[in-house]
Design a protein around this motif. Structure first.
Motif, PDB file in Angstrom:
ATOM      1  N   GLU A 128       4.281   7.703  -8.377  1.00 52.84           N
ATOM      2  CA  GLU A 128       4.921   9.240  -8.076  1.00 52.84           C
ATOM      3  C   GLU A 128       4.818   9.363  -6.712  1.00 52.84           C
ATOM      4  O   GLU A 128       5.907   9.938  -6.475  1.00 52.84           O
ATOM      5  CB  GLU A 128       3.562  10.073  -9.415  1.00 52.84           C
ATOM      6  CG  GLU A 128       4.394  10.127 -10.530  1.00 52.84           C
ATOM      7  CD  GLU A 128       3.308  10.890 -11.391  1.00 52.84           C
ATOM      8  OE1 GLU A 128       2.886  11.953 -10.935  1.00 52.84           O
ATOM      9  OE2 GLU A 128       3.651  10.948 -12.319  1.00 52.84           O
ATOM     10  N   LYS A 129       3.384   8.893  -6.119  1.00 50.67           N
ATOM     11  CA  LYS A 129       3.494   9.267  -4.816  1.00 50.67           C
ATOM     12  C   LYS A 129       3.868   8.043  -3.527  1.00 50.67           C
ATOM     13  O   LYS A 129       3.798   8.148  -2.914  1.00 50.67           O
ATOM     14  CB  LYS A 129       1.903   9.525  -4.274  1.00 50.67           C
ATOM     15  CG  LYS A 129       1.319  10.495  -4.658  1.00 50.67           C
ATOM     16  CD  LYS A 129      -0.065  10.309  -4.986  1.00 50.67           C
ATOM     17  CE  LYS A 129      -1.150  11.952  -6.138  1.00 50.67           C
ATOM     18  NZ  LYS A 129      -2.515  11.795  -5.090  1.00 50.67           N
ATOM     19  N   GLY A 130       3.958   6.942  -4.312  1.00 49.76           N
ATOM     20  CA  GLY A 130       4.796   5.952  -3.309  1.00 49.76           C
ATOM     21  C   GLY A 130       3.377   5.761  -2.719  1.00 49.76           C
ATOM     22  O   GLY A 130       4.183   5.068  -1.541  1.00 49.76           O
ATOM     23  N   LEU A 131       2.054   5.708  -2.596  1.00 48.92           N
ATOM     24  CA  LEU A 131       1.199   5.472  -1.607  1.00 48.92           C
ATOM     25  C   LEU A 131       0.012   4.808  -2.558  1.00 48.92           C
ATOM     26  O   LEU A 131      -0.262   4.664  -3.521  1.00 48.92           O
ATOM     27  CB  LEU A 131       1.044   6.628  -1.457  1.00 48.92           C
ATOM     28  CG  LEU A 131       1.402   7.529  -0.057  1.00 48.92           C
ATOM     29  CD1 LEU A 131       1.362   8.868   0.111  1.00 48.92           C
ATOM     30  CD2 LEU A 131       1.754   6.625   0.706  1.00 48.92           C
ATOM     31  N   VAL A 132      -0.751   4.018  -1.625  1.00 48.95           N
ATOM     32  CA  VAL A 132      -1.937   3.475  -2.552  1.00 48.95           C
ATOM     33  C   VAL A 132      -3.351   4.677  -1.923  1.00 48.95           C
ATOM     34  O   VAL A 132      -3.780   4.428  -1.059  1.00 48.95           O
ATOM     35  CB  VAL A 132      -1.952   2.143  -1.922  1.00 48.95           C
ATOM     36  CG1 VAL A 132      -3.509   1.303  -2.121  1.00 48.95           C
ATOM     37  CG2 VAL A 132      -1.159   1.161  -1.849  1.00 48.95           C
ATOM     38  N   THR A 133      -3.488   4.625  -2.969  1.00 53.16           N
ATOM     39  CA  THR A 133      -4.679   5.542  -3.216  1.00 53.16           C
ATOM     40  C   THR A 133      -6.150   5.370  -3.471  1.00 53.16           C
ATOM     41  O   THR A 133      -5.807   4.141  -4.176  1.00 53.16           O
ATOM     42  CB  THR A 133      -3.850   7.296  -3.899  1.00 53.16           C
ATOM     43  OG1 THR A 133      -4.378   6.527  -5.573  1.00 53.16           O
ATOM     44  CG2 THR A 133      -2.459   7.581  -3.663  1.00 53.16           C
ATOM     45  N   LEU A 134      -7.215   6.401  -4.055  1.00 55.25           N
ATOM     46  CA  LEU A 134      -8.079   5.660  -3.939  1.00 55.25           C
ATOM     47  C   LEU A 134      -7.931   5.354  -5.312  1.00 55.25           C
ATOM     48  O   LEU A 134      -8.420   4.769  -6.024  1.00 55.25           O
ATOM     49  CB  LEU A 134      -9.651   6.411  -3.483  1.00 55.25           C
ATOM     50  CG  LEU A 134     -10.518   5.695  -4.016  1.00 55.25           C
ATOM     51  CD1 LEU A 134     -11.087   4.735  -4.572  1.00 55.25           C
ATOM     52  CD2 LEU A 134     -11.857   7.200  -4.002  1.00 55.25           C
TER      53      LEU A 134
END
Length: 122
Positions: free
Chosen positions: A40-46
């Motif tokens: 959903e965010k298009g980012l690598v999160t923790l």
């Protein structure tokens, strides 16, 4: 425990780079980033890294160790990794590839200096 896993790491990026070429390597790194990112965010999160850590064989790392990985890699202070930051991290984690890049840059700079010297001597 995590230290032992990290010591077992085999750097495959130089092999990939030689087989795929520069553009092919970047394409594959971007695919790897997409595997790890929050869709959903298009980012690598923790959270996305924790969820997908098994894909990298990192499932035994603690939340703190995973957080350190993310924190070490983001460049703009937002606490997550975009695709560019992920690719840069992969290059930074590959000493041999970094050495090859430095050699290529040195060669390109020498060639540019040679060309500039030839141009000015005419």
């Amino acid at each position: 425990m995590a230290g032992n896993k990290m010591n077992e790491f085999q750097d495959m990026l130089p092999v990939m780079a030689s087989k795929l070429g520069g553009e092919g390597l970047i394409i594959e790194l971007c695919k790897g980033c997409r595997l790890l990112m929050d869709k959903e965010k298009g980012l690598v999160t923790l959270e996305s890294l924790k969820k997908n850590s098994v894909l990298l064989g990192l499932q035994d790392l603690s939340d703190d160790e995973l957080q350190i990985m993310v924190t070490e890699a983001y460049l703009n202070g937002d606490g997550v990794l975009d695709q560019m930051e992920f690719c840069i991290l992969m290059f930074r984690l590959s000493p041999e590839l970094m050495h090859q890049c430095k050699d290529l840059l040195d060669h390109a700079l020498q060639q540019e200096c040679f060309n500039a010297a030839c141009f000015h001597s005419k």
